[in-house]
Design a protein around this motif. Sequence first.
Motif, PDB file in Angstrom:
ATOM      1  N   ALA A   1       0.828  -1.206   0.000  1.00  8.45           N
ATOM      2  CA  ALA A   1       0.000   0.000   0.000  1.00  8.45           C
ATOM      3  C   ALA A   1       0.862   1.257   0.000  1.00  8.45           C
ATOM      4  O   ALA A   1       0.550   2.250  -0.673  1.00  8.45           O
ATOM      5  CB  ALA A   1      -0.933  -0.012   1.204  1.00  8.45           C
ATOM      6  N   LYS A   2       1.955   1.220   0.749  1.00  9.52           N
ATOM      7  CA  LYS A   2       2.825   2.384   0.873  1.00  9.52           C
ATOM      8  C   LYS A   2       3.478   2.754  -0.447  1.00  9.52           C
ATOM      9  O   LYS A   2       3.498   3.925  -0.843  1.00  9.52           O
ATOM     10  CB  LYS A   2       3.893   2.121   1.937  1.00  9.52           C
ATOM     11  N   VAL A   3       4.005   1.751  -1.176  1.00 11.48           N
ATOM     12  CA  VAL A   3       4.733   2.058  -2.415  1.00 11.48           C
ATOM     13  C   VAL A   3       3.808   2.212  -3.620  1.00 11.48           C
ATOM     14  O   VAL A   3       4.171   2.848  -4.611  1.00 11.48           O
ATOM     15  CB  VAL A   3       5.803   0.987  -2.718  1.00 11.48           C
ATOM     16  N   LEU A   4       2.609   1.650  -3.531  1.00  8.46           N
ATOM     17  CA  LEU A   4       1.682   1.715  -4.665  1.00  8.46           C
ATOM     18  C   LEU A   4       0.610   2.783  -4.495  1.00  8.46           C
ATOM     19  O   LEU A   4      -0.097   3.113  -5.451  1.00  8.46           O
ATOM     20  CB  LEU A   4       1.008   0.345  -4.867  1.00  8.46           C
ATOM     21  N   GLY A   5       0.446   3.286  -3.271  1.00 10.53           N
ATOM     22  CA  GLY A   5      -0.577   4.281  -3.026  1.00 10.53           C
ATOM     23  C   GLY A   5      -1.977   3.718  -3.082  1.00 10.53           C
ATOM     24  O   GLY A   5      -2.900   4.351  -3.602  1.00 10.53           O
ATOM     25  N   VAL A   6      -2.150   2.497  -2.544  1.00 11.52           N
ATOM     26  CA  VAL A   6      -3.463   1.846  -2.559  1.00 11.52           C
ATOM     27  C   VAL A   6      -3.891   1.551  -1.130  1.00 11.52           C
ATOM     28  O   VAL A   6      -3.131   1.714  -0.181  1.00 11.52           O
ATOM     29  CB  VAL A   6      -3.427   0.543  -3.389  1.00 11.52           C
ATOM     30  N   ASN A   7      -5.125   1.068  -0.988  1.00  7.71           N
ATOM     31  CA  ASN A   7      -5.686   0.721   0.310  1.00  7.71           C
ATOM     32  C   ASN A   7      -5.134  -0.624   0.767  1.00  7.71           C
ATOM     33  O   ASN A   7      -5.310  -1.636   0.097  1.00  7.71           O
ATOM     34  CB  ASN A   7      -7.214   0.665   0.195  1.00  7.71           C
ATOM     35  N   ALA A   8      -4.479  -0.651   1.917  1.00  9.26           N
ATOM     36  CA  ALA A   8      -3.888  -1.893   2.424  1.00  9.26           C
ATOM     37  C   ALA A   8      -4.936  -2.965   2.677  1.00  9.26           C
ATOM     38  O   ALA A   8      -4.672  -4.164   2.516  1.00  9.26           O
ATOM     39  CB  ALA A   8      -3.115  -1.616   3.719  1.00  9.26           C
ATOM     40  N   ASP A   9      -6.138  -2.565   3.081  1.00 13.78           N
ATOM     41  CA  ASP A   9      -7.197  -3.535   3.369  1.00 13.78           C
ATOM     42  C   ASP A   9      -7.631  -4.320   2.132  1.00 13.78           C
ATOM     43  O   ASP A   9      -8.259  -5.367   2.255  1.00 13.78           O
ATOM     44  CB  ASP A   9      -8.419  -2.833   3.958  1.00 13.78           C
ATOM     45  N   GLY A  10      -7.287  -3.797   0.944  1.00 13.32           N
ATOM     46  CA  GLY A  10      -7.688  -4.471  -0.287  1.00 13.32           C
ATOM     47  C   GLY A  10      -6.559  -5.187  -0.996  1.00 13.32           C
ATOM     48  O   GLY A  10      -6.779  -5.786  -2.057  1.00 13.32           O
ATOM     49  N   VAL A  11      -5.355  -5.169  -0.437  1.00 13.94           N
ATOM     50  CA  VAL A  11      -4.218  -5.856  -1.067  1.00 13.94           C
ATOM     51  C   VAL A  11      -4.389  -7.361  -0.899  1.00 13.94           C
ATOM     52  O   VAL A  11      -4.571  -7.862   0.213  1.00 13.94           O
ATOM     53  CB  VAL A  11      -2.878  -5.408  -0.469  1.00 13.94           C
ATOM     54  N   LEU A  12      -4.311  -8.092  -2.016  1.00 10.39           N
ATOM     55  CA  LEU A  12      -4.435  -9.545  -1.998  1.00 10.39           C
ATOM     56  C   LEU A  12      -3.049 -10.179  -2.069  1.00 10.39           C
ATOM     57  O   LEU A  12      -2.112  -9.589  -2.618  1.00 10.39           O
ATOM     58  CB  LEU A  12      -5.290 -10.004  -3.185  1.00 10.39           C
ATOM     59  N   ILE A  13      -2.920 -11.380  -1.524  1.00  8.35           N
ATOM     60  CA  ILE A  13      -1.613 -12.021  -1.396  1.00  8.35           C
ATOM     61  C   ILE A  13      -1.694 -13.478  -1.834  1.00  8.35           C
ATOM     62  O   ILE A  13      -2.645 -14.184  -1.504  1.00  8.35           O
ATOM     63  CB  ILE A  13      -1.120 -11.953   0.068  1.00  8.35           C
TER      64      ILE A  13
END
Length: 407
Positions: free
Chosen positions: A99-111
């Motif tokens: 989220a930090k490097v991409l500027g996106v919402n961490a709650d929506g990052v999939l792994i």
Amino acid sequence: MEIIKGGVTAAKGFEAGYTAAGIKYKDRTDMALIYSKKPCKTAGTFTTNVVKAAPVQWDRKVVTGKAKSQAVIVNSGIANACTGAEGYGYCEETAKAAAKVLGVNADGVLIGSTGVIGMQMPMDRLKAGIAKLAEAKNSSLENGTLAAKAIMTTDTREKEIAVTFDIEGTTVTLGGMAKGSGMIHPNMCTMLSFLTTDAAISKKALQKALSEDIKDTYNMISVDGDTSTNDTVLLLANGAAKNEKIVEGTKSFRTFQKALRIVNEYLAKMMAGDGEGATALLEVTVRGAKSKKQAKVIAKSVVCSNLTKTAIAGHDANWGRILCAMGYSGENFDPEKVDLFFESAAGKLQIIEDGTALDYSEEKATEILSQPEVRAVADIKMGKASATAWGCDLTHGYIDINADYRS
């Protein structure tokens, strides 16, 4: 409906990245990123194994929650399975770093993670890899292909496909990439599949389409009978095509389902044919069944039979093994009414009729079974239903790979 070149970057608004982070492998790329310029609606299906890896638990929370997704971070080499609270915490760290490097919402990052079970993630290397992925991402088809290569473990080749189709006069694209070679069994597998589409579609329709389709695609493959801790299929839709929104029960929904079937079946067959140590894709079709369920159970029983798989490896038309596997499937049929055929690029040959062997040519049968893709068709003459399952032959190469997998 047209199959086009590409994978996860074929649809509008999607980018991909790849890098060598040294998670476990020291001589190859081992991390990939899928990124959408716009927030996506997501759908997902996951392993049925009671033992679920930390990324599976994390992704289920994301998919069933309200957060939209813009990024998927995938690593190969370490599965982050059976790692307890620490392993789950690493998923949260991964999401925050992305989220930090991409500027996106961490709650929506999939792994997604695949590899050795029980090892903790080296978070310093993983976070450094995420930063590299953010710098390297772009929308080129080449980056999509290289991302597909970066998620391989024992796979021998990358797996990707893309299709275009029409929704009310608007061209929509659906693409995907997958990995899977071992610990593959119906009910999902050590397989990861990531699908991207620029379709505008409701979240409910997206999940319904995916949940229904895996029953006849990923859940119909087997390599070794082991259902993994990590298998995951994720489908992201960013709406960039700006088509009329797809909802359930419409012509547009059925068109989307057809496109999804093409993509998922292709990727499923790629995984089955690339089974560890395999030399051939084995396709088994059961027709003339009284129900779809009956056909599926019998077909899966055959592709899961080790004796059948070793016969295919030896190019031996040992039809008794197939009939035996059909018989212990748990489904009732009359063995004295079964017809069996072998098919491949080398031709088609009927082996048994009404449960009895015909006077066929063993030489021709061997020629047919020596091809890289072989098919067995069993007609049980009970109805009109049919189903197909996919597997592979079983060779000594499977033992060679898995006897020292951790080293």
